[in-house]
Write a protein that holds these residues in place. Structure first.
Motif, PDB file in Angstrom:
ATOM      1  N   GLU A  37       6.057  -4.699   1.032  1.00 50.13           N
ATOM      2  CA  GLU A  37       6.768  -5.891   0.567  1.00 50.13           C
ATOM      3  C   GLU A  37       5.849  -6.792  -0.249  1.00 50.13           C
ATOM      4  OE1 GLU A  37       8.609  -7.872   3.871  1.00 50.13           O
ATOM      5  OE2 GLU A  37       9.526  -6.009   4.587  1.00 50.13           O
ATOM      6  N   THR A  38       4.607  -6.948   0.213  1.00 52.41           N
ATOM      7  CA  THR A  38       3.660  -7.790  -0.499  1.00 52.41           C
ATOM      8  C   THR A  38       3.334  -7.206  -1.867  1.00 52.41           C
ATOM      9  OG1 THR A  38       2.682  -8.550   1.583  1.00 52.41           O
ATOM     10  CG2 THR A  38       1.369  -8.857  -0.415  1.00 52.41           C
ATOM     11  N   GLY A  39       3.038  -5.912  -1.898  1.00 53.14           N
ATOM     12  CA  GLY A  39       2.726  -5.269  -3.167  1.00 53.14           C
ATOM     13  C   GLY A  39       3.879  -5.343  -4.147  1.00 53.14           C
ATOM     14  N   MET A 105      -0.361   3.240  -2.645  1.00 57.00           N
ATOM     15  CA  MET A 105      -0.164   3.416  -4.082  1.00 57.00           C
ATOM     16  C   MET A 105       0.392   2.173  -4.753  1.00 57.00           C
ATOM     17  SD  MET A 105      -1.325   6.333  -5.023  1.00 57.00           S
ATOM     18  CE  MET A 105      -0.642   6.433  -6.674  1.00 57.00           C
ATOM     19  N   VAL A 106       1.089   1.315  -4.009  1.00 54.06           N
ATOM     20  CA  VAL A 106       1.681   0.120  -4.615  1.00 54.06           C
ATOM     21  C   VAL A 106       0.628  -0.766  -5.269  1.00 54.06           C
ATOM     22  CG1 VAL A 106       1.612  -1.347  -2.541  1.00 54.06           C
ATOM     23  CG2 VAL A 106       3.397  -1.706  -4.262  1.00 54.06           C
ATOM     24  N   TRP A 107      -0.617  -0.729  -4.755  1.00 47.08           N
ATOM     25  CA  TRP A 107      -1.673  -1.581  -5.320  1.00 47.08           C
ATOM     26  C   TRP A 107      -2.116  -1.064  -6.681  1.00 47.08           C
ATOM     27  CZ3 TRP A 107      -1.470  -5.784  -2.621  1.00 47.08           C
ATOM     28  CH2 TRP A 107      -0.980  -5.690  -1.302  1.00 47.08           C
ATOM     29  N   ARG A 108      -2.007   0.255  -6.913  1.00 47.99           N
ATOM     30  CA  ARG A 108      -2.276   0.812  -8.234  1.00 47.99           C
ATOM     31  C   ARG A 108      -1.146   0.457  -9.210  1.00 47.99           C
ATOM     32  NH1 ARG A 108      -6.481   4.751  -8.706  1.00 47.99           N
ATOM     33  NH2 ARG A 108      -8.062   3.928  -7.288  1.00 47.99           N
ATOM     34  N   GLU A 109       0.048   0.266  -8.677  1.00 45.03           N
ATOM     35  CA  GLU A 109       1.210  -0.010  -9.522  1.00 45.03           C
ATOM     36  C   GLU A 109       1.329  -1.482  -9.906  1.00 45.03           C
ATOM     37  OE1 GLU A 109       4.494   1.512  -7.274  1.00 45.03           O
ATOM     38  OE2 GLU A 109       3.753   3.585  -7.330  1.00 45.03           O
ATOM     39  N   ILE A 110       0.659  -2.359  -9.176  1.00 46.89           N
ATOM     40  CA  ILE A 110       0.632  -3.771  -9.564  1.00 46.89           C
ATOM     41  C   ILE A 110      -0.022  -3.857 -10.940  1.00 46.89           C
ATOM     42  CG2 ILE A 110      -0.421  -6.011  -9.003  1.00 46.89           C
ATOM     43  CD1 ILE A 110      -0.089  -5.261  -6.046  1.00 46.89           C
TER      44      ILE A 110
END
Length: 279
Positions: A37-39, A105-110
């Motif tokens: 949710e945060t990402g 992976m969401v942190w790479r997508e930010i």
């Protein structure tokens, strides 16, 4: 979400903290949800130009919550990610991740840089979470481990994707087969971490503020190119370099970067993105 992850945004920097300190920020179902949710929120949060990811208390993240391993000992085909069926779910993100993989992976997508500040331990899933960041600053006495083999498992939170390009193939194999623990210094030498920092969070925040002071569209273009570099061929990368640069040259923020340097003053960037130029 706030009992697992908190977010404080100041000066374009999102300070994201895992706050399950009593459990060394171990990953349970609520933590997976909070990370995702945060990402996802930060992908579109106005004004965010850099993200710092850290853990409160004694550790960055100790990995999967022990309760999940205790359940596995009873023969349950489950883990922090859910049942075996959920691991193989056809419901995946556009990038191919299931729920647990998406937490990393969401942190790479930010679209902006994410800097992980690693202290204490980053074991198993915690190690993979750190690898999801663009940059990892690590305390010299911190410990990292691809620890899944200890529990009879393999890294399955995007660890194989994230280790690719960071460490040599034989190193990735040795770490996966052994589960051995490495200190901050060795983690840097192997490629698991970027550099050693006496105070990782303070240095990560300082670096994030520096990133936030640059042309945000050039920073975002750089991250897109770096993400592309991991899987695209030479022709696609060369073309995208040209496309990104063509859009930046002469755009308001690029002009402001030049003028602020010539006039020896702090830049004042806008959030209006430059128009993309077709090949």
């Amino acid at each position: 979400m706030n009992d697992r992850v908190t977010v404080d945004i100041q000066g374009g920097v999102a300070d994201v903290r895992l706050v399950r300190a009593d459990k060394m920020n171990a990953l349970d179902g609520a933590m997976f949800s909070a990370l995702i949710e945060t990402g996802e929120r930060l992908k579109t949060e106005p004004g965010v130009r850099a993200v710092v990811l850290s853990g409160e208390g004694r550790a960055f993240c100790a990995g999967l919550d022990m309760g999940n391993f205790q359940a596995m000992a009873s023969g349950e085909r489950s883990g922090g990610q859910g049942t075996a069926g959920e691991l193989l779910t056809p419901k995946r993100t556009p990038g191919g991740s299931n729920r647990a993989q998406h937490a990393c992976m969401v942190w790479r997508e930010i679209p902006v840089p994410v800097i992980a500040a690693v202290h204490g331990v980053a074991f198993g899933g915690g190690c993979q979470l750190a690898l999801g960041a663009d940059v990892r600053l690590i305390a010299p006495d911190a410990r990292m481990s691809v620890m899944e083999i200890k529990w009879g498992l393999v890294p399955d939170m995007a660890g194989m994707v994230l280790m690719r390009g960071l460490v040599r193939d034989d190193v990735a194999r040795e770490l996966t087969f052994s589960g051995r623990i490495v200190t901050g210094e060795e983690a840097v030498a192997l490629g698991l971490a970027t550099r050693v920092a006496a105070d990782p969070r303070a240095e990560a925040l300082a670096f994030a503020r520096e990133v936030a002071s640059r042309n945000p569209h050039a920073i975002q273009a750089g991250k897109r190119l770096l993400n592309l570099m991991a899987h695209a061929d030479q022709h696609e990368i060369l073309l995208e370099e040209s496309r990104e640069q063509a859009a930046l040259i002469g755009s308001p923020n690029q002009v402001e970067a030049v003028m602020s340097n010539l006039q020896k003053r702090a830049p004042e960037f806008t959030e209006v993105a430059p128009a993309k130029v077709d090949a």
